[in-house]
Design a protein around this motif. Sequence first.
Motif, PDB file in Angstrom:
ATOM      1  N   PHE A  64       0.826  -1.203   0.000  1.00  0.00           N
ATOM      2  CA  PHE A  64       0.000   0.000   0.000  1.00  0.00           C
ATOM      3  C   PHE A  64       0.865   1.260   0.000  1.00  0.00           C
ATOM      4  N   ALA A  65       2.035   1.195   0.621  1.00  0.00           N
ATOM      5  CA  ALA A  65       2.925   2.354   0.687  1.00  0.00           C
ATOM      6  C   ALA A  65       3.463   2.722  -0.699  1.00  0.00           C
ATOM      7  N   PHE A  66       3.566   1.768  -1.590  1.00  0.00           N
ATOM      8  CA  PHE A  66       4.113   2.018  -2.928  1.00  0.00           C
ATOM      9  C   PHE A  66       3.021   2.113  -3.994  1.00  0.00           C
ATOM     10  N   ARG A  67       1.793   2.422  -3.616  1.00  0.00           N
ATOM     11  CA  ARG A  67       0.683   2.392  -4.562  1.00  0.00           C
ATOM     12  C   ARG A  67       0.763   3.495  -5.620  1.00  0.00           C
ATOM     13  N   SER A  68       1.392   4.630  -5.333  1.00  0.00           N
ATOM     14  CA  SER A  68       1.396   5.733  -6.288  1.00  0.00           C
ATOM     15  C   SER A  68       2.755   5.974  -6.918  1.00  0.00           C
ATOM     16  N   VAL A  69       3.678   5.071  -6.771  1.00  0.00           N
ATOM     17  CA  VAL A  69       5.017   5.265  -7.313  1.00  0.00           C
ATOM     18  C   VAL A  69       4.980   5.299  -8.831  1.00  0.00           C
ATOM     19  N   GLY A  70       4.149   4.505  -9.450  1.00  0.00           N
ATOM     20  CA  GLY A  70       4.077   4.473 -10.908  1.00  0.00           C
ATOM     21  C   GLY A  70       3.534   5.755 -11.501  1.00  0.00           C
ATOM     22  N   THR A  71       2.637   6.438 -10.804  1.00  0.00           N
ATOM     23  CA  THR A  71       2.064   7.669 -11.345  1.00  0.00           C
ATOM     24  C   THR A  71       2.996   8.871 -11.163  1.00  0.00           C
ATOM     25  N   ARG A  72       3.899   8.801 -10.218  1.00  0.00           N
ATOM     26  CA  ARG A  72       4.830   9.930  -9.987  1.00  0.00           C
ATOM     27  C   ARG A  72       5.961   9.956 -10.998  1.00  0.00           C
ATOM     28  N   HIS A  73       6.290   8.824 -11.589  1.00  0.00           N
ATOM     29  CA  HIS A  73       7.456   8.744 -12.479  1.00  0.00           C
ATOM     30  C   HIS A  73       7.023   8.521 -13.929  1.00  0.00           C
ATOM     31  N   ASP A  74       6.305   9.452 -14.459  1.00  0.00           N
ATOM     32  CA  ASP A  74       5.872   9.342 -15.871  1.00  0.00           C
ATOM     33  C   ASP A  74       6.949   9.797 -16.825  1.00  0.00           C
TER      34      ASP A  74
END
Length: 51
Positions: A41-51
């Motif tokens: 859950f802590a890494f749920r938005s990592v993909g959206t930050r590194h576009d």
Amino acid sequence: MNAALRVAETAAEHTTELPFSPVVFGLVAFGLLIALLLVTFAFRSVGTRHD
């Protein structure tokens, strides 16, 4: 058949007890799975930050 029964009896006599109650094993497994869920859950938005 008689030999198989004797082998089964001797195997049943040499069983070892669990070091903890089965409930403890379940609680430890549950805690581990919750910890893994929180890490995921802590890494749920990592993909959206590194576009």
